[in-house]
Design a protein around this motif. Structure first.
Motif, PDB file in Angstrom:
ATOM      1  N   GLU A  39       0.830  -1.212   0.000  1.00 32.27           N
ATOM      2  CA  GLU A  39       0.000   0.000   0.000  1.00 32.27           C
ATOM      3  C   GLU A  39       0.864   1.262   0.000  1.00 32.27           C
ATOM      4  N   GLU A  40       1.906   1.258   0.833  1.00 29.96           N
ATOM      5  CA  GLU A  40       2.801   2.428   0.868  1.00 29.96           C
ATOM      6  C   GLU A  40       3.584   2.576  -0.425  1.00 29.96           C
ATOM      7  N   LEU A  41       3.960   1.443  -1.029  1.00 30.87           N
ATOM      8  CA  LEU A  41       4.662   1.502  -2.315  1.00 30.87           C
ATOM      9  C   LEU A  41       3.781   2.118  -3.389  1.00 30.87           C
ATOM     10  N   ALA A  42       2.497   1.728  -3.417  1.00 38.56           N
ATOM     11  CA  ALA A  42       1.569   2.308  -4.397  1.00 38.56           C
ATOM     12  C   ALA A  42       1.379   3.798  -4.150  1.00 38.56           C
ATOM     13  N   ASP A  43       1.334   4.209  -2.872  1.00 38.61           N
ATOM     14  CA  ASP A  43       1.180   5.631  -2.551  1.00 38.61           C
ATOM     15  C   ASP A  43       2.408   6.424  -2.985  1.00 38.61           C
ATOM     16  N   CYS A  44       3.606   5.869  -2.762  1.00 43.82           N
ATOM     17  CA  CYS A  44       4.831   6.566  -3.182  1.00 43.82           C
ATOM     18  C   CYS A  44       4.898   6.688  -4.699  1.00 43.82           C
ATOM     19  N   LYS A  45       4.488   5.636  -5.396  1.00 45.49           N
ATOM     20  CA  LYS A  45       4.501   5.694  -6.854  1.00 45.49           C
ATOM     21  C   LYS A  45       3.492   6.707  -7.377  1.00 45.49           C
ATOM     22  N   ALA A  46       2.326   6.786  -6.750  1.00 47.18           N
ATOM     23  CA  ALA A  46       1.332   7.776  -7.181  1.00 47.18           C
ATOM     24  C   ALA A  46       1.840   9.195  -6.964  1.00 47.18           C
ATOM     25  N   THR A  47       2.494   9.417  -5.822  1.00 47.82           N
ATOM     26  CA  THR A  47       3.071  10.748  -5.565  1.00 47.82           C
ATOM     27  C   THR A  47       4.170  11.081  -6.570  1.00 47.82           C
ATOM     28  N   ALA A  48       5.003  10.082  -6.884  1.00 48.88           N
ATOM     29  CA  ALA A  48       6.068  10.306  -7.863  1.00 48.88           C
ATOM     30  C   ALA A  48       5.499  10.602  -9.240  1.00 48.88           C
ATOM     31  N   ASP A  49       4.429   9.922  -9.632  1.00 48.03           N
ATOM     32  CA  ASP A  49       3.805  10.195 -10.931  1.00 48.03           C
ATOM     33  C   ASP A  49       3.232  11.605 -10.986  1.00 48.03           C
TER      34      ASP A  49
ATOM     35  N   MET B 100       9.284  -8.217 -17.329  1.00 51.77           N
ATOM     36  CA  MET B 100      10.112  -7.831 -16.189  1.00 51.77           C
ATOM     37  C   MET B 100       9.525  -8.343 -14.876  1.00 51.77           C
ATOM     38  N   LYS B 101       8.194  -8.344 -14.756  1.00 49.82           N
ATOM     39  CA  LYS B 101       7.562  -8.887 -13.551  1.00 49.82           C
ATOM     40  C   LYS B 101       7.769 -10.397 -13.455  1.00 49.82           C
ATOM     41  N   ASP B 102       7.731 -11.084 -14.609  1.00 46.54           N
ATOM     42  CA  ASP B 102       7.948 -12.531 -14.578  1.00 46.54           C
ATOM     43  C   ASP B 102       9.389 -12.875 -14.214  1.00 46.54           C
ATOM     44  N   VAL B 103      10.338 -12.102 -14.744  1.00 49.09           N
ATOM     45  CA  VAL B 103      11.747 -12.397 -14.483  1.00 49.09           C
ATOM     46  C   VAL B 103      12.156 -11.951 -13.084  1.00 49.09           C
ATOM     47  N   HIS B 104      11.601 -10.827 -12.633  1.00 50.77           N
ATOM     48  CA  HIS B 104      12.014 -10.223 -11.346  1.00 50.77           C
ATOM     49  C   HIS B 104      10.757  -9.816 -10.584  1.00 50.77           C
ATOM     50  N   PRO B 105      10.163 -10.720  -9.798  1.00 43.75           N
ATOM     51  CA  PRO B 105       8.878 -10.397  -9.136  1.00 43.75           C
ATOM     52  C   PRO B 105       8.992  -9.330  -8.048  1.00 43.75           C
ATOM     53  N   ASP B 106      10.158  -9.188  -7.408  1.00 44.36           N
ATOM     54  CA  ASP B 106      10.303  -8.249  -6.296  1.00 44.36           C
ATOM     55  C   ASP B 106      10.499  -6.834  -6.818  1.00 44.36           C
ATOM     56  N   PRO B 107       9.530  -5.912  -6.619  1.00 41.97           N
ATOM     57  CA  PRO B 107       9.675  -4.564  -7.176  1.00 41.97           C
ATOM     58  C   PRO B 107      10.621  -3.661  -6.374  1.00 41.97           C
ATOM     59  N   THR B 108      10.999  -4.082  -5.179  1.00 43.50           N
ATOM     60  CA  THR B 108      11.827  -3.220  -4.328  1.00 43.50           C
ATOM     61  C   THR B 108      13.319  -3.425  -4.533  1.00 43.50           C
ATOM     62  N   SER B 109      13.735  -4.523  -5.144  1.00 46.55           N
ATOM     63  CA  SER B 109      15.161  -4.792  -5.356  1.00 46.55           C
ATOM     64  C   SER B 109      15.537  -4.498  -6.799  1.00 46.55           C
ATOM     65  N   LYS B 110      16.806  -4.272  -7.021  1.00 48.20           N
ATOM     66  CA  LYS B 110      17.297  -3.917  -8.345  1.00 48.20           C
ATOM     67  C   LYS B 110      17.453  -5.156  -9.227  1.00 48.20           C
ATOM     68  N   PHE B 111      17.361  -4.927 -10.525  1.00 42.79           N
ATOM     69  CA  PHE B 111      17.598  -5.988 -11.504  1.00 42.79           C
ATOM     70  C   PHE B 111      19.091  -6.280 -11.581  1.00 42.79           C
ATOM     71  N   THR B 112      19.410  -7.535 -11.744  1.00 46.66           N
ATOM     72  CA  THR B 112      20.798  -7.898 -12.011  1.00 46.66           C
ATOM     73  C   THR B 112      21.063  -7.824 -13.511  1.00 46.66           C
ATOM     74  N   ARG B 113      22.325  -7.871 -13.870  1.00 44.22           N
ATOM     75  CA  ARG B 113      22.698  -7.811 -15.281  1.00 44.22           C
ATOM     76  C   ARG B 113      22.141  -9.019 -16.044  1.00 44.22           C
ATOM     77  N   GLU B 114      22.171 -10.173 -15.411  1.00 45.01           N
ATOM     78  CA  GLU B 114      21.661 -11.381 -16.060  1.00 45.01           C
ATOM     79  C   GLU B 114      20.149 -11.295 -16.268  1.00 45.01           C
ATOM     80  N   GLU B 115      19.436 -10.714 -15.298  1.00 44.46           N
ATOM     81  CA  GLU B 115      17.982 -10.573 -15.438  1.00 44.46           C
ATOM     82  C   GLU B 115      17.632  -9.618 -16.578  1.00 44.46           C
ATOM     83  N   MET B 116      18.349  -8.517 -16.705  1.00 39.32           N
ATOM     84  CA  MET B 116      18.081  -7.589 -17.798  1.00 39.32           C
ATOM     85  C   MET B 116      18.373  -8.240 -19.149  1.00 39.32           C
ATOM     86  N   GLN B 117      19.435  -9.025 -19.220  1.00 38.30           N
ATOM     87  CA  GLN B 117      19.725  -9.751 -20.459  1.00 38.30           C
ATOM     88  C   GLN B 117      18.634 -10.765 -20.771  1.00 38.30           C
TER      89      GLN B 117
END
Length: 264
Positions: A107-117, A175-192
């Motif tokens: 819920e807080e993540l959605a609120d922060c994203k709405a404020t950022a938008d 990106m959601k399928d490869v990296h389900p956790d939205p709070t952590s950064k993507f690795t180089r292998e995941e982006m590839q």
């Protein structure tokens, strides 16, 4: 010291009048040059002060989250408000904010994203309201040095191709399928992996969707050409600096036409 006639040399009487005047003339010239530089600097400062300042870049969702929790963490790390923070204490605050961000509630993540938008929309509106001669930020010679220079217009972004339009449609889901956790950064292998899966999906595209992507790309290309043609001849061009990855904004003199194709 003695002169060549044996009598003591009297410096003031034998000094050339011209040599005595040269330092004074040079001093007057240098003073005039410095006064001109000062006058030019004042004119530039007045002109720069009269121009509108560019808006500050919008805060991201992570920075909005940090703004909420930073004061409480700073008080916990450093209770004395009269004393200055040490380098280790500031690093501790940053580390604890990053750890808290990983445990953020949906819920807080959605609120922060709405404020950022919302902040991003306000930033885009303020940036679009600036005149073509608004101040631009340019990298100086020194590291992390920003110099404000007068802009002559802004180049439009290059139009998206059909493949990029296709990637824009499916990238978020992959990106959601490869990296389900939205709070952590993507690795180089995941982006590839995301890039590879998009390329494989593009090979299996349906003819109807391919035609739609191409039509959208043609429309965006026409809009890009129209915006590019509307630019004045002195529009800002991006020029590579001497150092690697350094971009300097310079005033263009118009674009040279491409050389004609030969028979070969």
């Amino acid at each position: 010291s003695k002169s060549r006639w044996g009598s003591p040399a009297r410096g003031p009487l034998f000094t050339s009048p011209t040599s005595r005047r040269i330092p004074r003339v040079r001093a007057q010239a240098s003073g005039a040059a410095s006064s001109l530089d000062t006058m030019g600097g004042k004119r530039d400062a007045e002109r720069m002060a009269s121009m509108p300042k560019p808006p500050k870049r919008a805060r991201t969702a992570y920075l909005v989250f940090c703004d909420k929790h930073r004061p409480s963490i700073m008080r916990a790390v450093h209770p004395d408000p009269a004393a200055k923070f040490t380098r280790e204490e500031m690093q501790s605050v940053t580390t604890r904010l990053a750890e808290l961000w990983k445990q953020i509630a949906p819920e807080e993540l959605a609120d922060c994203k709405a404020t950022a938008d919302r902040l991003k929309d306000e930033y885009d509106a303020a940036k679009a309201a600036l005149p073509p001669g608004a101040l631009k930020r340019d990298k100086g010679k020194k590291k992390h040095q920003l110099i404000l220079v007068e802009g002559k217009g802004e180049k439009p972004k290059r139009a998206r191709t059909a493949y990029l339009i296709f990637c824009d449609r499916y990238r978020n889901q992959i990106m959601k399928d490869v990296h389900p956790d939205p709070t952590s950064k993507f690795t180089r292998e995941e982006m590839q992996s995301v890039t590879t899966r998009l390329a494989e999906l593009w090979k299996q595209i349906a003819p109807e969707e391919l035609a739609d992507c191409k039509a959208t790309a043609d429309r965006l290309k026409d809009e890009y050409d129209a915006a590019k043609a509307a630019l004045p001849p002195g529009a800002l061009k991006r020029d590579k600096g001497k150092k690697k990855h350094q971009l300097i904004l310079v005033e263009g003199k118009g674009e040279k036409p491409k050389r004609a194709r030969t028979a070969y």
